[in-house]
Design a protein around this motif. Structure first.
Motif, PDB file in Angstrom:
ATOM      1  N   PHE A   3      73.047  49.444  31.315  1.00 46.71           N
ATOM      2  CA  PHE A   3      71.913  48.593  30.976  1.00 46.71           C
ATOM      3  C   PHE A   3      70.619  49.290  31.368  1.00 46.71           C
ATOM      4  O   PHE A   3      70.528  49.919  32.427  1.00 46.71           O
ATOM      5  CB  PHE A   3      72.031  47.249  31.691  1.00 46.71           C
ATOM      6  N   ASN A   4      69.629  49.164  30.498  1.00 45.07           N
ATOM      7  CA  ASN A   4      68.333  49.791  30.724  1.00 45.07           C
ATOM      8  C   ASN A   4      67.260  48.699  30.670  1.00 45.07           C
ATOM      9  O   ASN A   4      67.112  48.023  29.644  1.00 45.07           O
ATOM     10  CB  ASN A   4      68.052  50.842  29.654  1.00 45.07           C
ATOM     11  N   GLN A  92      79.640  37.790  38.225  1.00 44.15           N
ATOM     12  CA  GLN A  92      80.310  36.739  37.450  1.00 44.15           C
ATOM     13  C   GLN A  92      79.287  35.852  36.733  1.00 44.15           C
ATOM     14  O   GLN A  92      79.478  35.468  35.578  1.00 44.15           O
ATOM     15  CB  GLN A  92      81.191  35.899  38.377  1.00 44.15           C
ATOM     16  N   LEU A  93      78.172  35.524  37.421  1.00 41.09           N
ATOM     17  CA  LEU A  93      77.123  34.743  36.772  1.00 41.09           C
ATOM     18  C   LEU A  93      76.524  35.502  35.588  1.00 41.09           C
ATOM     19  O   LEU A  93      76.078  34.895  34.612  1.00 41.09           O
ATOM     20  CB  LEU A  93      76.026  34.403  37.780  1.00 41.09           C
ATOM     21  N   GLN A 113      77.111  51.500  38.578  1.00 38.91           N
ATOM     22  CA  GLN A 113      77.689  52.042  37.354  1.00 38.91           C
ATOM     23  C   GLN A 113      77.026  51.438  36.117  1.00 38.91           C
ATOM     24  O   GLN A 113      76.783  52.125  35.127  1.00 38.91           O
ATOM     25  CB  GLN A 113      79.186  51.742  37.332  1.00 38.91           C
ATOM     26  N   PHE A 114      76.710  50.154  36.181  1.00 35.42           N
ATOM     27  CA  PHE A 114      76.070  49.472  35.051  1.00 35.42           C
ATOM     28  C   PHE A 114      74.570  49.752  34.972  1.00 35.42           C
ATOM     29  O   PHE A 114      73.900  49.284  34.067  1.00 35.42           O
ATOM     30  CB  PHE A 114      76.284  47.962  35.142  1.00 35.42           C
ATOM     31  N   GLY A 140      72.780  40.770  31.720  1.00 33.18           N
ATOM     32  CA  GLY A 140      74.212  40.572  31.851  1.00 33.18           C
ATOM     33  C   GLY A 140      74.982  41.104  30.666  1.00 33.18           C
ATOM     34  O   GLY A 140      74.432  41.739  29.755  1.00 33.18           O
ATOM     35  N   LYS A 141      76.253  40.819  30.681  1.00 29.47           N
ATOM     36  CA  LYS A 141      77.160  41.351  29.676  1.00 29.47           C
ATOM     37  C   LYS A 141      76.812  40.870  28.268  1.00 29.47           C
ATOM     38  O   LYS A 141      77.080  41.550  27.276  1.00 29.47           O
ATOM     39  CB  LYS A 141      78.601  40.948  30.024  1.00 29.47           C
TER      40      LYS A 141
END
Length: 807
Positions: A3-4, A92-93, A113-114, A140-141
């Motif tokens: 993520f950037n 998780q949130l 890592q993300f 988030g994801k």
């Protein structure tokens, strides 16, 4: 996943506390003695706005792991929250799955890592508040930050009724979705322009569709985000398809001339406008509404955050008057008429007959323009007028010079994917007055005359720059730009080619405005729904600054030039400029099959034919991918006689190709006419990013509460390929001097010529070879007659100049 985030505002502890109080996450007095667990649990409790009872809320929280073996409630009975527990819950949130996406025992490793911001220790109240503040701003994801995800679940619903004096509500420098999209007011007005393009004796009225917050009825003044879209009211696709020009035409000899720019320079003609309509009354109440507008999802996102959204299709479109003119000064005037009304400097009416005036009484006078392609083009055009009220444009994949869209160096060159399209075809497709039978009956005769004038002016016979194209060159008027500019473009956009944004970027360089540039690896696309980049939040930061006049340091925070890497997935790098600093100028000279640092000393002639066997020619006309694969292949194959290929030795270290590759060639044609095309190529087997994004999840992004949605996208690495086309360019051999002066061309005589390939910003990996392929007919862009014509290059007098830098 990586993520950037470039929209984050760094604020002090006092501001963090104040803003958390403002959005309702802190409604208690915190002191150094406040229990960390109690404070943490209060934050978590507020993270489930969808829970309608304490039992539901506790059940949801009990599903959160705080350690590999304990849920949140079990954890706080035995431990005090620390960074590991905080980010186990935080991940998780943010939508990440325990086990699949991250290891619960080492959540900080996953945050790193993300590429997500995290605090490596949480030991006191200020640490916890700072970590929670940052978590709300973390993506988030699902491609949204946590606060936006909570908003989609109704978190801000209790704040919809904030008094207008407390709106917009800001958090981390951005306007928050505290505006009810269920109650948006939808209204239509008709703005009187300073045009009479259909020559009916009345000034053309322009339909505009408006979505504004209901809060404006209580006195809130809001800015307007305006998208000028000629497609907004419908298109005539079938009629346009029937008009497509036949590109299976031979290139012909052009009669030489001695034109100077002054000979073809556009001069605005004197026109006598009809009188303004008389005003028979005034009102604040519109008489017309609409259902579902043809929207842009970035605008949907902004509508929930307090920006009024305005759509207008312009002259010659359904509901408006006038005729389409495709990129002309009249279209620019039509575009800025809406801005002038929003800024209080032009009249509008409730309908087209009663002359009841209505003002934009709800607007604070500040306007931004958004949109891609033709939409972004009209934003660029509007900016070059310096119109009052326009504070910024966000121009995505925008044309800056219509000649560069439909032509190249004296050749008719189609936008990628649309061979045979031209200005007249596009005008026909956008003349949506045709969709209303009676209106079309009345307007058809004058529009037919307009189409004939466009057809003559575009001059497909020569492909030269002329007065018609000069009138549609916005770069000439860049000196008038007063608004700030955010440009977005795809390096692999062969529809609106990169030269359009490159020339605009450089033309704006010395103006006293703020300008930003984002270059992505896509084709002709929007980028506001990508997981790896916080583009919507960047725009929110930018527009909150420009339109709400909030001092959020957007100009300093957002990168000057942001480029998506073409080798590493989900990687975005920022630079000070495109190709002006920290660069090297490199010259490569031609020798048989090679590009080298040393110039050969002996005359070496290499030739190729433009003629193909009929069967193969007909195949390539239908299958551009097959043609491209054959002509770029570095193995002996069927088109070896139809191109010349040159390659460097494998590069020893990664390097960046920045800006334009400039070719200097000595060439001869065995006819009295001819053209050259060239492709710059990365040769080397590798997995490469696709130029079309992959949909990761349908409708994953919610633009607000019970509001519109968007698909989550990302560029992903594809199967290995042996090469990648970086750039291309074309030139008519009779336009060696300029694109408007025709030079003589004698059969068999060598001539020196120079031309630029399309600009790029390309990461060439170590071990790969840089290649150049010279050919003539471009099956997907130029005319193609499969003519018996041969070309020769004098390699001793050929070179390529590059702008490079270390990666």
């Amino acid at each position: 996943m990586k993520f950037n985030q470039f929209s984050r505002v760094n604020v002090d502890y006092r501001t963090q506390v104040s803003e958390l109080q403002g959005i309702g996450f802190l409604n208690q007095l915190v002191t150094p003695q406040t229990s960390l667990n109690e404070l943490w649990l209060s934050f978590i409790y507020k993270s489930f706005p969808q829970a309608q009872s304490q039992s539901s809320l506790k059940e949801m929280i009990s599903n959160l792991l705080a350690s590999p073996t304990e849920n949140v409630f079990n954890y706080i009975e035995q431990h005090t929250v620390d960074a590991r527990a905080f980010y186990t819950v935080g991940l998780q949130l943010l939508g990440f799955t325990c086990g699949d996406d991250f290891v619960t025992a080492t959540p900080l490793n996953s945050m790193k890592q993300f590429n997500l911001l995290y605090h490596d220790k949480i030991t006191d109240v200020s640490d916890l508040i700072g970590a929670w503040y940052d978590l709300l701003n973390t993506r988030g994801k699902n491609g949204q930050n946590l606060l936006d995800s909570l908003a989609a679940q109704g978190y801000f619903l209790p704040l919809y009724d904030l008094p207008t004096t407390q709106k917009p509500l800001l958090f981390n420098g951005k306007s928050q979705p505290v505006f009810s999209t269920d109650e948006l007011i939808r209204e239509v007005v008709y703005i009187e322009s300073s045009l009479d393009t259909d020559h009916d004796g009345q000034r053309d009225l322009l339909k505009a569709e408006i979505l504004r917050p209901v809060d404006t009825n209580d006195g809130l003044k809001v800015p307007a985000v305006y998208t000028a879209s000629p497609y907004n009211q419908g298109t005539n696709d079938e009629a346009g398809d029937k008009m497509m020009h036949n590109v299976d035409q031979p290139l012909t000899h052009k009669e030489p001339n001695d034109l100077k720019y002054a000979d073809i320079k556009y001069q605005k003609p004197a026109t006598q406008l009809p009188e303004k309509r008389p005003v028979n009354g005034t009102t604040q109440q519109a008489e017309e509404t609409f259902g579902r507008e043809a929207s842009y999802t970035l605008n949907d996102y902004l509508a929930a955050r307090g920006f009024a959204i305005v759509y207008a299709a312009g002259i010659g479109t359904r509901g408006s008057q006038g005729v389409r003119t495709c990129g002309s000064p009249e279209e620019t005037s039509s575009t800025i008429a809406i801005i002038e009304w929003l800024a209080g400097n032009r009249r509008a009416f409730t309908n087209k007959t009663d002359n009841i005036e209505i003002k934009a009484w709800w607007c604070n006078g500040s306007v931004a323009m958004t949109g891609r392609s033709y939409l972004g083009t009209l934003a660029t055009a509007a900016a070059t007028t310096g119109v009052t009220g326009l504070k910024t444009i966000i121009s995505e994949a925008a044309i800056s010079n219509w000649y560069d869209y439909y032509r190249d160096n004296g050749l008719v060159v189609a936008p990628g994917g649309f061979p045979g399209e031209d200005a007249d075809v596009l005008a026909k497709e956008c003349f949506s007055r045709q969709l209303d039978g009676a209106d079309y009956l009345q307007s058809k005769p004058i529009f037919d005359q307009q189409l004939a004038a466009i057809n003559a002016g575009q001059d497909r016979a020569s492909g030269d720059y002329n007065t018609f194209w000069d009138a549609r060159n916005y770069l000439k008027d860049v000196k008038n730009v007063k608004c700030d500019v955010l440009m977005v473009h795809g390096i692999n956009d062969w529809n609106v080619k990169p030269r359009n944004v490159y020339n605009l970027y450089h033309a704006l360089a010395d103006l006293p405005i703020n300008k930003k540039l984002i270059l992505h690896q896509g084709q002709h696309i929007y980028i506001n729904a990508f997981r790896s980049l916080d583009y919507s939040e960047m725009v929110n930061l930018w527009l909150t600054n420009k339109l709400f006049d909030v001092d959020n340091h957007a100009d300093e925070i957002l990168p000057a030039v942001l480029v998506q890497d073409n080798v590493k997935a989900e990687t975005w790098n920022n630079y000070t400029d495109w190709d002006l600093s920290l660069i090297d100028q490199k010259k490569l000279f031609f020798s048989p099959a090679s590009l080298t640092a040393d110039k050969i000393s002996t005359a070496t002639i290499q030739s190729f034919s433009d003629h193909l066997p009929a069967k193969r020619f007909n195949k390539y006309k239908q299958d551009f991918d097959a043609w491209r694969a054959d002509i770029l292949s570095d193995q002996p194959q069927v088109t070896a006689a139809n191109r010349l290929q040159f390659k460097t030795s494998p590069v020893k270290q990664d390097q960046l190709l920045r800006g334009v590759a400039h070719l200097k060639l000595k060439v001869a044609s065995d006819q009295d006419h001819g053209m050259l095309s060239a492709m710059l190529v990365d040769y080397g087997s590798a997995k490469r990013l696709g130029t079309s994004p992959t949909i990761l999840k349908r409708k994953a992004i919610s633009e607000g509460f019970h509001w519109r949605e968007d698909d989550l996208n990302e560029f992903q690495l594809q199967a290995k390929t042996p090469w990648k086309m970086i750039s291309k360019g074309h030139i008519n051999l009779q336009n060696r001097t300029t694109n408007y002066k025709i030079d003589e061309l004698e059969s068999g005589k060598f001539y020196d010529l120079e031309f630029d390939l399309q600009p790029t910003f390309y990461h060439l990996p170590a071990g790969h070879q840089l290649g150049l392929v010279i050919y003539a007919t471009d099956m997907e862009m130029t005319v193609r007659a499969n003519e018996e014509i041969n070309y020769s290059l004098d390699l001793a007098n050929c070179q390529m100049d590059l702008t490079t830098s270390q990666y």
